[in-house]
Design a protein around this motif. Structure first.
Motif, PDB file in Angstrom:
ATOM      1  N   ARG A   1       0.836  -1.211   0.000  1.00 61.08           N
ATOM      2  CA  ARG A   1       0.000   0.000   0.000  1.00 61.08           C
ATOM      3  C   ARG A   1       0.866   1.256   0.000  1.00 61.08           C
ATOM      4  NH1 ARG A   1      -2.982  -3.025   3.823  1.00 61.08           N
ATOM      5  NH2 ARG A   1      -2.012  -1.861   5.542  1.00 61.08           N
ATOM      6  N   HIS A   2       1.931   1.223   0.819  1.00 58.62           N
ATOM      7  CA  HIS A   2       2.839   2.373   0.902  1.00 58.62           C
ATOM      8  C   HIS A   2       3.498   2.651  -0.450  1.00 58.62           C
ATOM      9  CE1 HIS A   2       6.117   4.958   2.229  1.00 58.62           C
ATOM     10  NE2 HIS A   2       6.989   4.068   1.794  1.00 58.62           N
TER      11      HIS A   2
ATOM     12  N   ARG B   1       2.572   1.740  -3.483  1.00 59.25           N
ATOM     13  CA  ARG B   1       1.599   2.177  -4.508  1.00 59.25           C
ATOM     14  C   ARG B   1       1.253   3.659  -4.305  1.00 59.25           C
ATOM     15  NH1 ARG B   1      -0.131  -2.140  -7.365  1.00 59.25           N
ATOM     16  NH2 ARG B   1      -0.067  -4.193  -6.334  1.00 59.25           N
ATOM     17  N   ARG B   2       1.085   4.062  -3.055  1.00 57.20           N
ATOM     18  CA  ARG B   2       0.747   5.456  -2.773  1.00 57.20           C
ATOM     19  C   ARG B   2       1.902   6.378  -3.161  1.00 57.20           C
ATOM     20  NH1 ARG B   2      -0.299   4.673   2.025  1.00 57.20           N
ATOM     21  NH2 ARG B   2       1.628   5.403   3.023  1.00 57.20           N
TER      22      ARG B   2
END
Length: 369
Positions: free
Chosen positions: A299-300, A302-303
């Motif tokens: 998630r990190h 991709r963000r």
């Protein structure tokens, strides 16, 4: 250059003469040895045995002359020194754990706890070469460290952190100490505890300690440690500690190096491409770094990548190690220079790669150090 090399050669030559029943030659060697090294307890004991043998009263190494516990340690020391003498590397082979040293890493240390030996390898440009070796002692309970106070020496890949002069330490540490970064991220992942694992000197006035005599540290002759100090004070010197060193042909190591470098390049290239899906294929589902597991890491990334239009990543000073006692685990360390359209940094990075059940190598840990 090992200060204790000549005394050890004298001792081993004397033992060889004893085996061949040449007691007069053994006595001459030992008299010279203990005259120059009166604190060499093992040499003193062997000398006493030779005198007893010449008088027809030999009953075995040190029998009746020293307490049983001390005698057991001295007998173990002579056994391991003799095993090293018989099995010492011929110069053609190298420790299989040292796959590659970066251009800015001139030296590495490799410790063989079963032979009580530490090898110094120099990065000569054209490849690694053993330039010296030393008798060392390890933990009272042997390898491998698991918890605080177990008096065992850890097995793994560590790095010299700092030098502590002997003037700041109790006399137990002799000339001084170099601290190691135990527990490393893999140790912590495996639940290992403890701290204060050092490479340090012997107590003042002690030539050598029995092979298993410390509380988990690696110890050595004070003058040898002092001679090594100029290269160790550079900091970040790799120290590989193994139960028993495995040896490999340089060609085999080169093939392992090329394969690992290809994996690192694929990881770097996929990161630069901003193809986050491809980049994340290099990370294991077992990945953890600090408080982040694989899902949080994904998630990190991709963000972060969503806010980038360009990324450049450059790796230098790449070190590669096969992890002792952990088949299928490799360690990579390097300098990472990162640039994007809105951020740039330079850091020392460490990764642990694992060969997983599907045959692919993936990262299980990544962080700065």
């Amino acid at each position: 250059m090992s200060i204790t090399r000549e005394p050890e050669v004298f001792l081993l030559n004397a033992l060889e003469n004893v085996q061949r029943e040449r007691l007069d030659q053994a006595q001459i060697l030992l008299e010279d040895l203990i005259r120059d090294n009166p604190d060499f307890r093992l040499a003193q004991l062997v000398y006493a045995d030779v005198l007893a043998a010449r008088a027809g009263a030999l009953r075995g190494l040190g029998a009746g002359m020293v307490p049983d516990e001390e005698l057991a340690g001295l007998a173990d020391e002579v056994r391991r020194r003799w095993l090293y003498y018989q099995q010492r590397p011929n110069g053609a082979l190298l420790p299989s754990s040292l796959v590659a040293l970066g251009e800015s890493e001139p030296y590495a240390l490799v410790v063989d706890l079963e032979l009580s030996r530490m090898y110094v390898l120099a990065n000569m440009g054209g490849g690694l070469r053993i330039v010296d070796d030393y008798y060392v002692s390890g933990g009272k309970e042997g390898p491998e460290k698991h918890r605080e106070g177990d008096r065992r020496t850890p097995l793994g890949v560590y790095f010299i952190q700092e030098h502590i002069p002997g003037s700041r330490l109790p006399s137990l540490y002799g000339w001084g100490a170099f601290t190691l970064d135990y527990p490393n991220p893999l140790d912590r992942r495996l639940g290992k505890t403890g701290h204060g694992i050092w490479l340090h000197g012997n107590p003042t006035g002690t030539f050598s300690r029995p092979p298993q005599d410390s509380d988990g540290c690696v110890t050595m002759h004070n003058k040898d440690l002092e001679a090594l100090a100029p290269l160790l004070k550079q900091g970040n010197v790799p120290v590989v500690i193994a139960r028993r060193v495995a040896w490999a042909d340089p060609g085999e190591l080169n093939r392992a190096r090329d394969k690992m470098l290809d994996m690192l390049e694929a990881w770097r290239s996929d990161w630069e491409s901003l193809n986050t899906d491809a980049y994340l294929t290099h990370y294991s589902r077992e990945f953890r770094s600090g408080s982040q597991n694989h899902a949080a890491w994904a998630r990190h990334k991709r963000r972060v990548n969503a806010g980038k239009s360009e990324i450049r990543v450059h790796l230098t000073n790449v070190n590669l190690f096969e992890y002792p006692e952990a088949p299928g685990v490799m360690v990579a360390t390097f300098i990472q220079d990162y640039w994007s359209d809105n951020f740039q940094s330079s850091s020392r990075k460490r990764q642990f790669w694992k060969h997983e059940a599907d045959g692919q190598w993936r990262i299980i840990y990544e962080g700065t150090y």
